[in-house]
Scaffold this motif. Sequence first.
Motif, short mmCIF file in Angstrom:
data_model
loop_
_atom_site.label_atom_id
_atom_site.label_comp_id
_atom_site.label_asym_id
_atom_site.label_seq_id
_atom_site.Cartn_x
_atom_site.Cartn_y
_atom_site.Cartn_z
N LEU A 107 0.62 -1.33 -0.07
CA LEU A 107 -0.19 0.09 -0.16
C LEU A 107 0.76 1.19 -0.02
CD1 LEU A 107 -2.71 -1.18 2.61
CD2 LEU A 107 -2.90 -1.07 0.02
N ILE A 110 -0.92 -0.72 -4.72
CA ILE A 110 -1.90 0.37 -4.58
C ILE A 110 -1.16 1.76 -4.64
CG2 ILE A 110 -3.98 1.46 -4.16
CD1 ILE A 110 -5.01 -1.33 -3.08
N GLU A 111 -1.20 2.49 -5.34
CA GLU A 111 -0.57 3.81 -5.22
C GLU A 111 -1.61 5.26 -5.52
OE1 GLU A 111 1.61 7.06 -4.89
OE2 GLU A 111 2.33 5.12 -4.25
N PHE A 151 -6.83 4.09 -1.41
CA PHE A 151 -6.55 2.72 -0.90
C PHE A 151 -7.64 1.91 -0.70
CE2 PHE A 151 -2.89 5.03 0.73
CZ PHE A 151 -1.96 4.64 -0.08
N VAL A 156 2.73 -1.89 4.53
CA VAL A 156 2.07 -0.43 4.64
C VAL A 156 2.94 0.49 4.76
CG1 VAL A 156 0.07 1.07 5.66
CG2 VAL A 156 -0.07 -1.57 5.69
N PHE A 168 0.68 5.66 3.47
CA PHE A 168 -0.60 5.36 3.77
C PHE A 168 -1.54 6.14 4.82
CE2 PHE A 168 -3.80 2.86 6.43
CZ PHE A 168 -4.66 2.25 5.33
N SER A 176 -3.61 9.53 4.61
CA SER A 176 -5.06 9.46 4.66
C SER A 176 -5.88 9.94 5.79
CB SER A 176 -5.62 8.33 4.14
OG SER A 176 -4.96 7.22 5.04
N VAL A 198 -8.26 -2.63 5.87
CA VAL A 198 -7.18 -3.49 5.13
C VAL A 198 -7.13 -5.12 5.75
CG1 VAL A 198 -4.89 -3.75 4.99
CG2 VAL A 198 -5.93 -1.46 4.65
#
Length: 699
Positions: free
Chosen positions: A260, A283-284, A304, A321, A325, A328, A338
């Motif tokens: 992540l 995931i970006e 995310f 992670v 991350f 956010s 998650v």
Amino acid sequence: MEKTSIILYCDNELSYTIECIDSIRLYSEKGTYEIIAVVNSSSTDETINWFIDQTDIIISSCDDDANLQKIWNSAIQISKGNNILFMHSNTVVTENWLTNLLQGLYVSENIAAVGPLSNYHTNDRQMLGADYSSMDELLVFAKQQFLVGVMEGVIEKCLTISDFCFAVKKSALLENGLFDDALESNSFMADFCLRLLNTGYQIALCRNVYIHHYGRLETNEKEAPLFYEKWSFGLQTMKLQEDLINKIENPADHMHVLVLGCGCGTSLRSLLNLYPEAVISGIELDPVQAELASVIGDVTVGPFLEQLNRFEKNSFDHILVTNHFFESANPLKALSMVLNYLRGDGELILELDNPRSYEGFRAFFSDQLMIKYHGSVPTLTELAVFFEKNSLFQSNIVPYEEILNDEARYLFNHTKSLMSPLVQQQFNISKFIIVAKKVPETSSLQAVFNDLFIEYTDEKLERILRYNSSFILNAAETYEGPTVPLLNLLAIESVEQKKYENALLYLNKAYELDPIDSSTLFNLGTVTYVLGDTAKSLEWLIQIPNKNETINQWISKMQMEITLKSEDLRKQKLLLLRVEYNVSQKDALSSLAELIQKQIVRVEDILTIVQEDIVDKRKVLNVFSVYLYKKGIFEPAVALLEKSLEYDPEYEPTVLHLAFSHIQNGDQKEAYRVLEASQMKTPTINEWLHKVKDGLNTI
């Protein structure tokens, strides 16, 4: 025959240049290369005369103010080779270096550029620890590395390589475009590599080639605003997150890993190099970086939680992670979502920035609240609560220290009087890597209990204590083995680790199971005595059946201590009354602070006296806490202020003192909570509330 143009930038370090060129001549096949030496126009006469005497070198000149990429771009125009090798002149090559580099370059049509391993450079994966002190030893080491590279894999694909020495296919270079001479010297190579990747090419390290590089270890820590303007992200986002990858426990060939905040994909590439059969996903948030990373693995772009929906739940063995991350909103809430995608025996590996680090403190003193700089990064305590609430246990936590520069040391020395002990301890810790796992079935832990008694080792005991205490106690409830000895063993180790609360939990459970077990009663007496509760310790020791002479002596000693302590309490009461009625107040405060600092008196003792004997409780607690804080005794001061707030939540001095203490401890969120909770908003409280709120609103 194909030729390679070796473009060598030469400054005034002539001895290095001569050694470099001599090694090229000695260890490269004749007729397969040309040397283009770019000489600075301000070079010494000695340097210029030496080059004039060299008949096998093409000489080019450059201006004093020309940057490296402009120098190389100019030399490319006169190169005749099918391949171009760029090199700094303070390097020494080894046997078969060029042949092996070119073999790596032509392993695949898609590979456009390759670099060797060395001792000093800017790329983490290219640096190899080496111990040699002569040319002969260097050659032996290079041969050893060649064999290692052949056995473990000659080619390792990567995102970027260092500019100190690298080979590129001329056709790919011309298709990709020359080096961007408008960029910073520490960023142009990253730009060149990223453009190659965007064109569909790949970059690799030749792990069977080792070249010596004179100089010092450099990093790309300096900011590169021109690079950021061009790519919309900084150089640091391209850094390999090796700390996260190294914490993967029990990796399997076909494991499923999710990253992540995968950035440009540096870590994805490293994972695939290490575990080629693994399924790696990412995931970006940033679309530019996600596009670069998608060349390497299965990467999607976007928030995310939205992107997680495309995966099956309970599908990942490891979820990494990154610190991005936590930028956010409400990251702990997001983290709980998650967890749905982690397998039953999976692990969560977190990179957590430390808000109490030098960077955080510097931001505070540059008119930015730390919460603004660090976003919504949770504290270690908040994470521990989160793990327990979500049935996870924290199996590992590793702090990463950084060497403080002169500016950092100056800031620390001039502000440490404002810092709590915790901030002082963590000032040079940049981040933490935390590993958490889902709590397994109790039967799994009970199997470890059995294994411990079959053959005791410290490692097995430590493995048990990695679980949270509530899970250990649940497993002990139904354990059919020697539960009481087990709980005593866990309690003793917890005391060694200074986890006294856990020790008492295990011992109280053991007492519940067998109230006359001598070991349990003795350990309860020992722990409570260590915690300063002599009376309670005495109660436990008296219950021991068949006391020996040593225990009887301890009992007599404790009875004497209790008698003396009651006299001490009378003295403390007198000192607190002096504070309340302003009778020799300064001397009284000094005496009380000394007792607290030497741990002769506990905060609990002070609070008991205040509760029972002091009329103006809020005054005494505020006066004493402010005095303690000025003396650098932080934790007791905060505890006294929190109690004062319970007595009178609207008393302005308490609210302000407590808020200030949280700000200086690096906890802006808690300071905001204290100020916001006050019902009576005085002008001063409102002023500070707005200051902290402004910082929170910039997140």
